[in-house]
Design an enzyme around this catalytic site. Structure first.
Site: not given
Ligand code: PMV
Length: 316
Positions: A99-100, A102, A104-106, A108-109, A150
């Site tokens: 999911p975007v 959310a 869960l790293g969409s 970066a993945a 991420d």
């Molecule tokens: O991408 P998310 O929603 O899992 O958030 C990343 C985690 C944070 O610590 C909030 C930001 C970061 O860059 O580490």
């Protein structure tokens, strides 16, 4: 007739942050694990012109028609540059079950899968350090000031302890950890949440530094609990982490409702995961308690529930 290049496909998992989000942007350690039950899949095929197709975000466009700094365009162009080869006209088809926005790293993945797929298309394999560096560069376009956690956990696909600027270590997990991940259904715009914490930190540095130190203590406790296989202690550490996330202003009523529902159903611990404001929370449950917690989270309004188990790391 020989086709010049074959179609190729590459994948990358989602991820979830177990503990330490936000404080990790300020140099404290955080724990993250890959989630293989959701994934980004990128297929690259020869095409008359460079093209990107990402149905999940309603994108179907020539690469050249995207804004120059669009993360998908940048992912493609930076990968060709890293491969030191002339960009080939390919169609990049992105199909992600992550999911975007959310947590869960969409983003970066998708980047990691694009980098791997284009490299494979060119008949090459880029070393993980280079995949990770490319994904980090693109994360900056998504999120402004990402810690790098991420892209790192998604590139390496291992549970890890991450510290900005200091790289990562393998996170030791002594016994399976039953997890339930539940989505509030509200988007969690990482960039805005991180910016909000920065504004509050600038206005009250001492208080926020102390809160980040307390988060680091919760992370250390969680890490120890994972290493010795003590699920109740892990739960306590995650509950402490959630209280601190509330204190830095990144939880939300919907997240709190889901956390409370999980705890009321016997979870050892529960907390938001990722940027907060919405997005996902996670619960650590007794092995026999996953189904009941999943059910309770759905009843409390979760729009999507993932039941998964973090496997133990192999003994060194
Ligand atoms: O991408 P998310 O929603 O899992 O958030 C990343 C985690 C944070 O610590 C909030 C930001 C970061 O860059 O580490």
């Amino acid at each position: 007739m020989n086709l010049p290049f074959a179609a190729v496909e590459a994948r990358a998992p989602g991820k979830i942050i177990l503990a330490g989000e936000h404080a990790v942007v300020y140099g404290r350690p955080a724990l993250a694990v890959p989630v293989f039950g959701v994934q980004a899949r990128v297929r690259v095929t020869p095409a008359p012109q460079a093209w990107v197709h990402a149905p999940a975000v309603h994108l179907d466009a020539a690469l050249a028609d995207l804004p120059a700094m669009h993360p998908l365009r940048q992912a493609v162009e930076r990968t060709w540059a890293a491969l030191a080869t002339r960009p080939r006209p390919v169609r990049v088809h992105i199909a992600s079950t992550i999911p975007v926005a959310a947590g869960l790293g969409s983003g970066a993945a998708v980047t990691v899968a694009i980098v791997r797929a284009l490299a494979a298309f060119a008949g090459r394999v880029l070393p993980p350090e280079q995949v990770n560096a490319l994904a980090y560069a693109v994360e900056k376009l998504h999120h402004g000031t990402p810690s790098g956690i991420d892209n790192t956990v998604i590139t390496y696909g291992r549970p890890l302890v991450y510290r900005k600027g200091a790289g990562w270590e393998l996170l030791q997990v002594a016994r399976p950890v039953p997890l339930v991940i539940a989505d509030t259904g509200h988007p969690a715009p990482t960039r805005d949440m991180v910016a909000g914490v920065r504004t509050r930190w600038q206005a009250a540095r001492d208080r926020y530094e102390a809160l980040f130190d307390a988060i680091a203590e919760a992370v250390a406790a969680a890490r120890h609990a994972l290493a010795v296989g003590d699920l109740p202690a892990l739960g306590r550490a995650l509950r402490a982490n959630q209280r601190l996330l509330q204190a830095i202003g990144v939880s939300s009523p919907a997240l709190d409702t889901l956390v409370d529902a999980a705890l009321a159903t016997g979870a050892y611990g529960a907390k938001l995961s990722g940027a907060g404001g919405g997005g996902n929370m996670l619960a650590v449950t007794p092995p026999e308690g996953q189904a009941a917690v999943a059910q309770a989270l759905r009843a409390a309004g979760a729009t999507r529930v993932i039941v998964t188990t973090l496997p133990p790391t192999e003994a060194a």
